[in-house]
Design an enzyme around this catalytic site. Structure first.
Site, PDB file in Angstrom:
ATOM      1  N   TYR A 158       0.843  -1.209   0.000  1.00  0.00           N
ATOM      2  CA  TYR A 158       0.000   0.000   0.000  1.00  0.00           C
ATOM      3  C   TYR A 158       0.878   1.258   0.000  1.00  0.00           C
ATOM      4  O   TYR A 158       0.651   2.185  -0.778  1.00  0.00           O
ATOM      5  CB  TYR A 158      -0.922  -0.054   1.219  1.00  0.00           C
ATOM      6  CG  TYR A 158      -1.929   1.058   1.329  1.00  0.00           C
ATOM      7  CD1 TYR A 158      -3.172   0.970   0.691  1.00  0.00           C
ATOM      8  CD2 TYR A 158      -1.674   2.191   2.104  1.00  0.00           C
ATOM      9  CE1 TYR A 158      -4.115   1.985   0.808  1.00  0.00           C
ATOM     10  CE2 TYR A 158      -2.608   3.211   2.229  1.00  0.00           C
ATOM     11  CZ  TYR A 158      -3.832   3.107   1.583  1.00  0.00           C
ATOM     12  OH  TYR A 158      -4.755   4.119   1.707  1.00  0.00           O
ATOM     13  N   LYS A 162       1.064   4.118  -2.976  1.00  0.00           N
ATOM     14  CA  LYS A 162       0.709   5.522  -2.707  1.00  0.00           C
ATOM     15  C   LYS A 162       1.887   6.448  -3.006  1.00  0.00           C
ATOM     16  O   LYS A 162       1.702   7.567  -3.488  1.00  0.00           O
ATOM     17  CB  LYS A 162       0.222   5.686  -1.260  1.00  0.00           C
ATOM     18  CG  LYS A 162      -1.123   5.009  -0.991  1.00  0.00           C
ATOM     19  CD  LYS A 162      -2.231   5.561  -1.882  1.00  0.00           C
ATOM     20  CE  LYS A 162      -3.599   5.030  -1.516  1.00  0.00           C
ATOM     21  NZ  LYS A 162      -4.662   5.540  -2.385  1.00  0.00           N
TER      22      LYS A 162
HETATM   23  N1  NAD Z   1      -9.811   5.822   5.007  1.00  0.00           N
HETATM   24  C1  NAD Z   1      -8.599   6.255   5.268  1.00  0.00           C
HETATM   25  O1  NAD Z   1      -8.194   6.375   6.430  1.00  0.00           O
HETATM   26  C2  NAD Z   1      -7.669   6.672   4.173  1.00  0.00           C
HETATM   27  C3  NAD Z   1      -6.483   7.316   4.510  1.00  0.00           C
HETATM   28  C4  NAD Z   1      -5.619   7.723   3.510  1.00  0.00           C
HETATM   29  C5  NAD Z   1      -5.958   7.495   2.181  1.00  0.00           C
HETATM   30  N2  NAD Z   1      -7.126   6.846   1.888  1.00  0.00           N
HETATM   31  C6  NAD Z   1      -7.428   6.650   0.487  1.00  0.00           C
HETATM   32  O2  NAD Z   1      -8.694   7.227   0.218  1.00  0.00           O
HETATM   33  C7  NAD Z   1      -9.343   6.509  -0.828  1.00  0.00           C
HETATM   34  C8  NAD Z   1     -10.737   6.073  -0.409  1.00  0.00           C
HETATM   35  O3  NAD Z   1     -10.615   5.275   0.748  1.00  0.00           O
HETATM   36  P1  NAD Z   1     -11.881   4.871   1.628  1.00  0.00           P
HETATM   37  O4  NAD Z   1     -11.395   4.728   3.012  1.00  0.00           O
HETATM   38  O5  NAD Z   1     -13.016   5.762   1.320  1.00  0.00           O
HETATM   39  O6  NAD Z   1     -12.140   3.393   1.047  1.00  0.00           O
HETATM   40  P2  NAD Z   1     -13.479   2.514   0.996  1.00  0.00           P
HETATM   41  O7  NAD Z   1     -12.996   1.101   1.042  1.00  0.00           O
HETATM   42  O8  NAD Z   1     -14.490   2.980   1.986  1.00  0.00           O
HETATM   43  O9  NAD Z   1     -14.033   2.845  -0.468  1.00  0.00           O
HETATM   44  C9  NAD Z   1     -13.320   2.499  -1.613  1.00  0.00           C
HETATM   45  C10 NAD Z   1     -14.291   2.419  -2.776  1.00  0.00           C
HETATM   46  O10 NAD Z   1     -13.526   2.073  -3.934  1.00  0.00           O
HETATM   47  C11 NAD Z   1     -14.206   1.047  -4.639  1.00  0.00           C
HETATM   48  N3  NAD Z   1     -13.220   0.273  -5.386  1.00  0.00           N
HETATM   49  C12 NAD Z   1     -12.229  -0.491  -4.897  1.00  0.00           C
HETATM   50  N4  NAD Z   1     -11.549  -1.068  -5.878  1.00  0.00           N
HETATM   51  C13 NAD Z   1     -12.109  -0.646  -7.042  1.00  0.00           C
HETATM   52  C14 NAD Z   1     -11.839  -0.898  -8.412  1.00  0.00           C
HETATM   53  N5  NAD Z   1     -10.862  -1.733  -8.806  1.00  0.00           N
HETATM   54  N6  NAD Z   1     -12.582  -0.282  -9.343  1.00  0.00           N
HETATM   55  C15 NAD Z   1     -13.596   0.536  -8.969  1.00  0.00           C
HETATM   56  N7  NAD Z   1     -13.916   0.787  -7.690  1.00  0.00           N
HETATM   57  C16 NAD Z   1     -13.168   0.203  -6.735  1.00  0.00           C
HETATM   58  C17 NAD Z   1     -14.914   0.239  -3.570  1.00  0.00           C
HETATM   59  O11 NAD Z   1     -16.004  -0.516  -4.093  1.00  0.00           O
HETATM   60  C18 NAD Z   1     -15.360   1.344  -2.612  1.00  0.00           C
HETATM   61  O12 NAD Z   1     -16.634   1.855  -2.976  1.00  0.00           O
HETATM   62  C19 NAD Z   1      -8.402   5.374  -1.199  1.00  0.00           C
HETATM   63  O13 NAD Z   1      -7.558   5.786  -2.249  1.00  0.00           O
HETATM   64  C20 NAD Z   1      -7.591   5.192   0.075  1.00  0.00           C
HETATM   65  O14 NAD Z   1      -6.356   4.571  -0.163  1.00  0.00           O
HETATM   66  C21 NAD Z   1      -8.001   6.435   2.838  1.00  0.00           C
END
Ligand code: NAD
Length: 259
Positions: A158, A162
């Site tokens: 991961y 990133k």
């Molecule tokens: N939640 C956190 O703490 C956090 C922190 C830093 C960065 N992020 C980043 O923020 C973004 C969103 O994270 P989140 O926590 O909302 O995640 P989440 O798991 O709640 O949502 C992710 C969404 O992406 C969709 N998805 C996954 N793989 C896919 C694919 N191959 N094609 C199409 N859709 C796909 C899933 O169905 C889901 O709806 C991500 O890039 C994650 O790495 C999250």
């Protein structure tokens, strides 16, 4: 630019908009006047986002896509341009998380994670940018993570993906700035979404795990998804017209300290 509706007239694709941060971004963009293509591989979650936007008075359509598949991403961009006649913004937000140290991570897991988290950003940008250029310019907003800047030994693949998103942001910003396409990225700390809840739930005491993580933040809490969405909206709007290649850390002070 209408200060109440800074995204008025813009067409935006939000990948991973079925859940968490993507869901909050899609709702806020619609509130600010954008027409949204909700893109997710989870059709029922994507349909719920569209329904929520419409019941709030906004405009949105769903397109099912796996961002790791070139032919599906090409179809997504054609869908957005076909439905709305233009494309101004893409938020590359869809990602997955797979736990594991470097030596624990299987080749299959490494490839699976990179195909979504890094190749997905590459593919969506590759097909969206020419469409933006056709319309006179646009804004690409990549959702990276503080884990592209600092390491977590238990999320090796991961972190690597990133970090790649951050480098790709800069390469694309330099490459397409002359044609009016800005490319920026956001590095959130922990955000209260299903991805993070799942992480806490792996602990025998999820509430204690949440408190322990929150204590590392200067603000003593993790973020609400809408707090990340506000930054995405700024980057999507003309208010950020001189930002490109920027890496915006939205982490409640987490990475500001050494000890
Ligand atoms: N939640 C956190 O703490 C956090 C922190 C830093 C960065 N992020 C980043 O923020 C973004 C969103 O994270 P989140 O926590 O909302 O995640 P989440 O798991 O709640 O949502 C992710 C969404 O992406 C969709 N998805 C996954 N793989 C896919 C694919 N191959 N094609 C199409 N859709 C796909 C899933 O169905 C889901 O709806 C991500 O890039 C994650 O790495 C999250």
């Amino acid at each position: 630019m209408d200060p109440k509706q800074p995204l008025n007239g813009k067409v935006a694709i939000v990948t991973g908009a079925g859940s968490g941060i993507g869901w909050a971004i899609a709702l806020l963009f619609a509130e600010q006047g954008a027409r949204i293509v909700v893109a997710d591989w989870n059709a029922s979650a994507g349909a719920e986002t569209v329904q929520q936007i419409r019941s709030d008075g906004g405009e949105a359509r769903f397109h099912k896509v796996d961002v790791s598949k070139a032919v599906e991403v090409e179809g997504l961009i054609q869908f957005a341009a076909g439905q709305y006649g233009r494309l101004d913004v893409i938020v590359n937000n869809a990602a997955i998380q797979i736990l594991g140290t470097l030596t624990q991570t299987s080749e299959e897991d490494w490839d699976r994670l990179h195909s979504v988290n890094l190749k997905g950003v590459f593919l969506c940008s590759k097909y969206a940018i020419p469409e933006m250029i056709r319309g006179g310019g646009g804004s690409v907003v990549n959702v990276a993570s503080v884990l592209g800047l600092v390491g977590d030994p238990n999320l090796a693949a991961y972190c690597a993906a990133k970090g790649g998103v951050i480098a790709l942001t800069k390469a694309a910003a330099i490459g397409y700035g002359p044609q009016g396409v800005r490319v920026n990225c956001i590095c959130p700390g922990d955000v209260d979404t299903p991805m993070v809840q799942e992480f806490f739930n792996r602990d025998p005491n999820p509430e204690l795990a949440r408190q322990t993580v929150s204590a590392h933040y200067a603000l003593r809490r993790i973020a609400d998804p809408r707090e990340v969405a506000q930054t995405a909206a700024f980057l999507a709007s003309d208010a950020s017209s001189f930002l490109t290649g920027s890496v915006i850390v939205v982490d409640g002070g987490l990475t500001s300290k050494c000890y």
